[in-house]
Design an enzyme around this catalytic site. Structure first.
Site, mmCIF file in Angstrom:
data_model
loop_
_atom_site.group_PDB
_atom_site.id
_atom_site.type_symbol
_atom_site.label_atom_id
_atom_site.label_comp_id
_atom_site.label_asym_id
_atom_site.label_seq_id
_atom_site.Cartn_x
_atom_site.Cartn_y
_atom_site.Cartn_z
ATOM 1 N N SER A 140 0.867 -1.194 0.000
ATOM 2 C CA SER A 140 0.000 0.000 0.000
ATOM 3 C C SER A 140 0.897 1.235 0.000
ATOM 4 C CB SER A 140 -0.848 -0.004 1.279
ATOM 5 O OG SER A 140 -1.486 1.245 1.456
ATOM 6 N N TYR A 150 -0.414 -1.035 10.500
ATOM 7 C CA TYR A 150 -0.760 -1.342 9.100
ATOM 8 C C TYR A 150 0.341 -0.818 8.172
ATOM 9 C CZ TYR A 150 -3.329 -1.521 4.682
ATOM 10 O OH TYR A 150 -3.706 -1.780 3.382
HETATM 11 N N1 LIG Z 1 -8.835 -0.966 -0.496
HETATM 12 C C1 LIG Z 1 -7.826 -0.133 -0.326
HETATM 13 O O1 LIG Z 1 -8.013 1.104 -0.219
HETATM 14 C C2 LIG Z 1 -6.410 -0.677 -0.281
HETATM 15 C C3 LIG Z 1 -5.364 0.231 -0.466
HETATM 16 C C4 LIG Z 1 -4.058 -0.225 -0.449
HETATM 17 C C5 LIG Z 1 -3.790 -1.558 -0.244
HETATM 18 N N2 LIG Z 1 -4.825 -2.425 -0.033
HETATM 19 C C6 LIG Z 1 -4.477 -3.837 0.195
HETATM 20 O O2 LIG Z 1 -5.078 -4.606 -0.824
HETATM 21 C C7 LIG Z 1 -5.284 -5.946 -0.363
HETATM 22 C C8 LIG Z 1 -6.695 -6.376 -0.712
HETATM 23 O O3 LIG Z 1 -7.597 -5.525 -0.037
HETATM 24 P P1 LIG Z 1 -9.049 -5.164 -0.610
HETATM 25 O O4 LIG Z 1 -9.174 -3.718 -0.513
HETATM 26 O O5 LIG Z 1 -9.274 -5.846 -1.893
HETATM 27 O O6 LIG Z 1 -9.945 -5.815 0.555
HETATM 28 P P2 LIG Z 1 -11.370 -6.544 0.530
HETATM 29 O O7 LIG Z 1 -12.230 -6.056 -0.579
HETATM 30 O O8 LIG Z 1 -11.874 -6.440 1.933
HETATM 31 O O9 LIG Z 1 -10.996 -8.094 0.234
HETATM 32 C C9 LIG Z 1 -10.208 -8.809 1.144
HETATM 33 C C10 LIG Z 1 -10.024 -10.252 0.654
HETATM 34 O O10 LIG Z 1 -9.114 -10.909 1.556
HETATM 35 C C11 LIG Z 1 -9.723 -12.078 2.094
HETATM 36 N N3 LIG Z 1 -9.239 -12.255 3.469
HETATM 37 C C12 LIG Z 1 -9.366 -11.398 4.516
HETATM 38 N N4 LIG Z 1 -8.835 -11.933 5.635
HETATM 39 C C13 LIG Z 1 -8.352 -13.163 5.277
HETATM 40 C C14 LIG Z 1 -7.721 -14.228 5.986
HETATM 41 N N5 LIG Z 1 -7.496 -14.141 7.315
HETATM 42 N N6 LIG Z 1 -7.358 -15.330 5.314
HETATM 43 C C15 LIG Z 1 -7.609 -15.449 3.984
HETATM 44 N N7 LIG Z 1 -8.209 -14.492 3.260
HETATM 45 C C16 LIG Z 1 -8.592 -13.368 3.900
HETATM 46 C C17 LIG Z 1 -11.233 -11.801 2.009
HETATM 47 O O11 LIG Z 1 -12.044 -12.985 1.933
HETATM 48 P P3 LIG Z 1 -12.602 -13.761 3.259
HETATM 49 O O12 LIG Z 1 -13.204 -12.722 4.154
HETATM 50 O O13 LIG Z 1 -13.569 -14.767 2.732
HETATM 51 O O14 LIG Z 1 -11.412 -14.437 3.870
HETATM 52 C C18 LIG Z 1 -11.298 -11.063 0.673
HETATM 53 O O15 LIG Z 1 -11.280 -11.990 -0.402
HETATM 54 C C19 LIG Z 1 -4.986 -5.926 1.136
HETATM 55 O O16 LIG Z 1 -3.703 -6.479 1.355
HETATM 56 C C20 LIG Z 1 -5.009 -4.448 1.489
HETATM 57 O O17 LIG Z 1 -4.182 -4.165 2.596
HETATM 58 C C21 LIG Z 1 -6.133 -2.024 -0.057
#
Ligand SMILES: NC(=O)c1ccc[n+]([C@@H]2O[C@H](COP(=O)([O-])OP(=O)(O)OC[C@H]3O[C@@H](n4cnc5c(N)ncnc54)[C@H](OP(=O)(O)O)[C@@H]3O)[C@@H](O)[C@H]2O)c1
Length: 254
Positions: A140, A150
């Site tokens: 991120s 984080y």
């Molecule tokens: N959204 C943002 O603004 C943003 C910005 C920068 C970086 N990121 C990074 O991008 C990545 C993806 O985030 P996102 O925004 O796409 O989030 P999201 O829409 O909440 O999706 C999260 C995914 O991770 C899975 N997950 C969560 N906890 C888990 C666990 N303990 N074991 C296995 N799977 C797990 C969830 O499925 P289940 O709940 O079924 O396990 C889901 O498929 C993360 O690493 C986040 O830190 C996000």
């Protein structure tokens, strides 16, 4: 030339960036292994992708905050010729460090740091033996600034990925770290934080982020920051003197 990829394993593949990776990779002809905790949702996504693009899509329900869940994913990575690993699963904690139960901090460390570290340890030997393969670690822009645990976990992933990329240069194995800004996914809703005050220009679309990431991977980029606006912001963050960055990072949270 970027490595040719055929079978990709994506963690956190049922929502947000992981789901966008799954669609984009399937559309490019990859077979997939999808990982997340919710097995029913994994099957729904797998069926949808198999119908839309064809190709083999298998699922692995695993909780990456547990040793057992991470070990099962690692076993698949050791036992099959995975060409692309996307370490994407993640979540955020809504409160400051001292107001977050230690068990939640441990879970965050496990999912954001320990799991990608263990999965890289599992997948890289096979890739190096085959002389091809790629890993995308999803960090991120928060990793460029002091922003609680984080930001610290993401900073670890950026540093680790850059080191892996340099170490394995010219082996046919590529490691890239993806550093998005704010992306419209389920991330903030799951955290339970109100993001209505965030200006519209700061939001990115998950499909755009993944499109840029895959283009960067093909171009051999090591640190991928999708969108011009976040490229400028991260450049500024990297050039900002520590004292100013620390003042900007002070959020009132303990
Ligand atoms: N959204 C943002 O603004 C943003 C910005 C920068 C970086 N990121 C990074 O991008 C990545 C993806 O985030 P996102 O925004 O796409 O989030 P999201 O829409 O909440 O999706 C999260 C995914 O991770 C899975 N997950 C969560 N906890 C888990 C666990 N303990 N074991 C296995 N799977 C797990 C969830 O499925 P289940 O709940 O079924 O396990 C889901 O498929 C993360 O690493 C986040 O830190 C996000």
């Amino acid at each position: 030339m970027p490595p040719r990829t055929h079978t990709s394993l994506v963690t956190g593949a049922t929502a947000g960036l992981g789901l966008a990776f799954a669609h984009a990779l399937a559309a490019r002809g990859h077979d997939l292994v999808l990982v997340a905790r919710d097995e029913a949702r994994l099957h729904e996504v797998a069926d949808e992708i198999a119908v839309a693009y064809g190709g083999a899509v298998s699922v692995l329900a695993a909780d990456l905050s547990t040793d057992e869940g991470t070990a099962r994913v690692a076993e698949v990575l050791r036992g099959s010729a995975i060409d692309l690993l996307v370490n994407n699963a993640g979540f955020g904690t809504p409160h400051g460090f001292l107001d977050t139960p230690l068990a939640d901090e441990d879970r965050s460390l496990d999912v954001l740091v320990r799991a990608p570290m263990r999965l890289c340890h599992a997948v890289l030997p096979g890739m190096l033996d085959r002389g091809r393969g790629a890993v995308v670690n999803v960090a991120s822009v928060a990793g460029f600034l002091p922003r609680g645990t984080y930001g610290a976990h993401k900073a670890w992933l950026i540093s680790f990925s850059r080191w892996l990329a340099v170490t394995h240069r010219r082996t046919g194995v590529q490691v890239m770290v993806l550093c998005p800004g704010f992306v419209r996914t389920e991330f903030h809703q799951r955290m339970g934080v109100d993001m209505t005050g965030l200006p519209g220009w700061m939001w990115l679309d998950a499909d755009d982020v993944v499109g840029d990431a895959l283009a960067d991977l093909a171009a051999g980029v090591t640190v991928s920051v999708p969108s011009r606006r976040y490229q400028v912001l991260t450049r500024l963050a990297r050039l900002t003197p520590a004292v100013v960055a620390e003042r900007v990072s002070r959020s009132g949270r303990r």
